[in-house]
Enzyme design. Sequence first.
Site, short mmCIF file in Angstrom:
data_model
loop_
_atom_site.label_atom_id
_atom_site.label_comp_id
_atom_site.label_asym_id
_atom_site.label_seq_id
_atom_site.Cartn_x
_atom_site.Cartn_y
_atom_site.Cartn_z
N GLU A 90 -9.11 -3.28 -2.22
CA GLU A 90 -8.46 -2.73 -1.55
C GLU A 90 -7.53 -2.96 -0.76
O GLU A 90 -7.39 -3.31 0.09
CB GLU A 90 -9.04 -1.31 -0.59
CG GLU A 90 -9.82 -0.20 -1.02
CD GLU A 90 -10.69 0.78 -0.35
OE1 GLU A 90 -10.81 1.47 -0.62
OE2 GLU A 90 -10.36 0.74 0.94
N CYS A 91 -6.22 -2.97 -1.57
CA CYS A 91 -5.07 -3.68 -1.30
C CYS A 91 -4.94 -4.70 -0.95
O CYS A 91 -4.66 -5.55 -2.24
CB CYS A 91 -4.00 -2.75 -0.38
SG CYS A 91 -2.09 -2.51 -0.47
N GLY A 92 -5.19 -4.70 -0.16
CA GLY A 92 -5.18 -6.10 0.77
C GLY A 92 -6.45 -6.64 0.67
O GLY A 92 -6.48 -8.13 0.25
N MET B 24 -5.38 -8.01 -3.64
CA MET B 24 -4.47 -9.77 -3.14
C MET B 24 -5.51 -10.74 -3.29
O MET B 24 -4.94 -12.04 -3.17
CB MET B 24 -3.04 -9.58 -2.09
CG MET B 24 -2.34 -7.39 -2.13
SD MET B 24 -1.26 -7.45 -0.84
CE MET B 24 -0.62 -8.56 -0.10
N THR C 168 -8.39 -2.30 -6.27
CA THR C 168 -7.43 -1.58 -6.60
C THR C 168 -7.06 -1.34 -5.38
O THR C 168 -6.66 -2.54 -4.30
CB THR C 168 -8.65 -0.23 -6.18
OG1 THR C 168 -8.75 -0.15 -5.17
CG2 THR C 168 -9.39 -0.21 -6.86
#
Length: 437
Positions: free
Chosen positions: A316-318, A321, A417
Site C-alpha cells: 500500500e502506497c509506500g 513504491m 496500490t
Amino acid sequence: MNGFVLGGVSSGVGKTVATLSIVQALEDAEYAVQPAKAGPDFIDPSHHEAIAGRSSRTLDLWLCGEDGIRRNYRRGEGDICVVEGVMGLYDGDGSSTAMVAEALELPVVLVVDAKAGMESVAATALGFKEYADSIGRDIEVAGVVAQRAHGGRHERGIRDALPDGLEYFGRIPPNDDLEIPDRHLGLEMGEEAALPRDALREAAESLEAERLADVATEPPVPSSDEPVQFAETVDATVAVASDSTFCFRYPATIERFRERAAVVTFSPVAGDPVPDCDGVYLPGGYPELHAAELESSDALGELGRLASEGLPVLGECGGLMTMSQSLTTAEGDTHEMAGILPADVTMHDRYQALDHVELEASEGTLTADAGETIRGHEFHYSSAEVDGDARFAFETVRGDGIDGDHDGLTEYDSLGTYVHVHAESGAFDRFLEAISR
C-alpha cells in the site's frame, strides 16, 4: 466506554496538541484513556499512542461504515475515549468529524484558537453549535477548549462570554514546547517527536479534567459484532514489514491478521530476511526517507525473487513504491527497489493525491473479486510512471489512483496500490483467503 469528540474550527487550530494535553489531564486525574482519530490518519494516532500508551482507533465512516466505526470504538480499552477530529468540524464529504460524532452520538468539545480573541471565541463556538441545527445534524457542541489562551483576564473574558449551553473546559497555554515538527505528509511520527511530558502536564493543569469526563457519553452498540462475512481462521502466515519505513498501518488490520492467521514481522531497512510465510504485507510509510538503505538491503532483492516465484506481496502506497523498479527522491537521487512491479516512482514537492477513494475491481485480485468495490483513502507526494504493458486490477470510481483512472498494479501474484484500506473493507480478509489456498 464513554467518550467525546474534539472538533476543530479549522485545520491547523491545534487539535493534536489539545488532544494530547487532554489525554494527559485525564491520565493525571487517574482515568485510563483510549485515544481515537476521526478520519484516515497514521501520524496523529502515533502521537496519541506515545502519550496514552494505547493504540489509537480509526473512526472513519467512508472506510468503515457506521457499524464499523462503532465496532472499532468498542475494541478500545479504557475509561474514556478521546476522539481527535479531522480538519474543521464540518469539513469533508466522505467522513467529517461532525458525521463521526453524529454516528457515534458523542458530544463535541470545540477547539478554538483564542490567541487574539475573547468574546469572539464564544461567538465562534455559538455559531458552530447553531450551524448543526441549520443543516439538520444531530450534534451536541458541549463547549470549548481555548487553544493558545493566556490566563487571568484573557481566560476570564472567554469563560464569561460563553452563553448558556456552552461549557468552558479549560485552555492550552502558549508554549513553544507544544509544537510538533512536520514533514511533507504532515507531522513527524510520535516515536520521533513525542511532546515533552513536562509541557503536557503544564498544559493539563489548565484543563478541567473532571468536567471533560462528565460530558462523555457512550455510543450505541453496532448491529453486528462481525465486520465482514469472513470469520474462520485460515492456515496461513503473513509477514508484515514493520520499521521506520513501513509505519502506516491501522491497528485493526494487524488485529484482523492475528485473529485469522499467524503473523510475523520483519524490517527490510535493517536487512532482515523475508520470513517463511504465505504472503507479505508492505504497509505505507516513508521509503523516500530510507531509499538508500532499502537499495542496499538484501531483503528487497529477496522479496523480488520470491514474488517472481509466486509469493503474494501486497503493498500500500509506500509498499507500492518499494515494490517498483526504482524510486527517485525529491533531491533527484534514483535508487533501485524490489523490481516486482513495472513502474518507476518519483517524489514531488507537492502532494499528488489526497482524498477518500473508491475502487472497482476489473479482475480478481488479492483484495477483491472482479466487480467488487472497496473504499479507502490516498495521500502521497509521489507519482508512478508505469510500463506500457502494465496491468491494473482496479478502476477508480473516486480518487486519482496511479494514473487518474486506475489503481492496483499487478504482476505475478502480487498487488501494489496507492490506496490505504481498513480492515472493515474486507480487503485483508480476501488477502488471507487468497494466500491460504
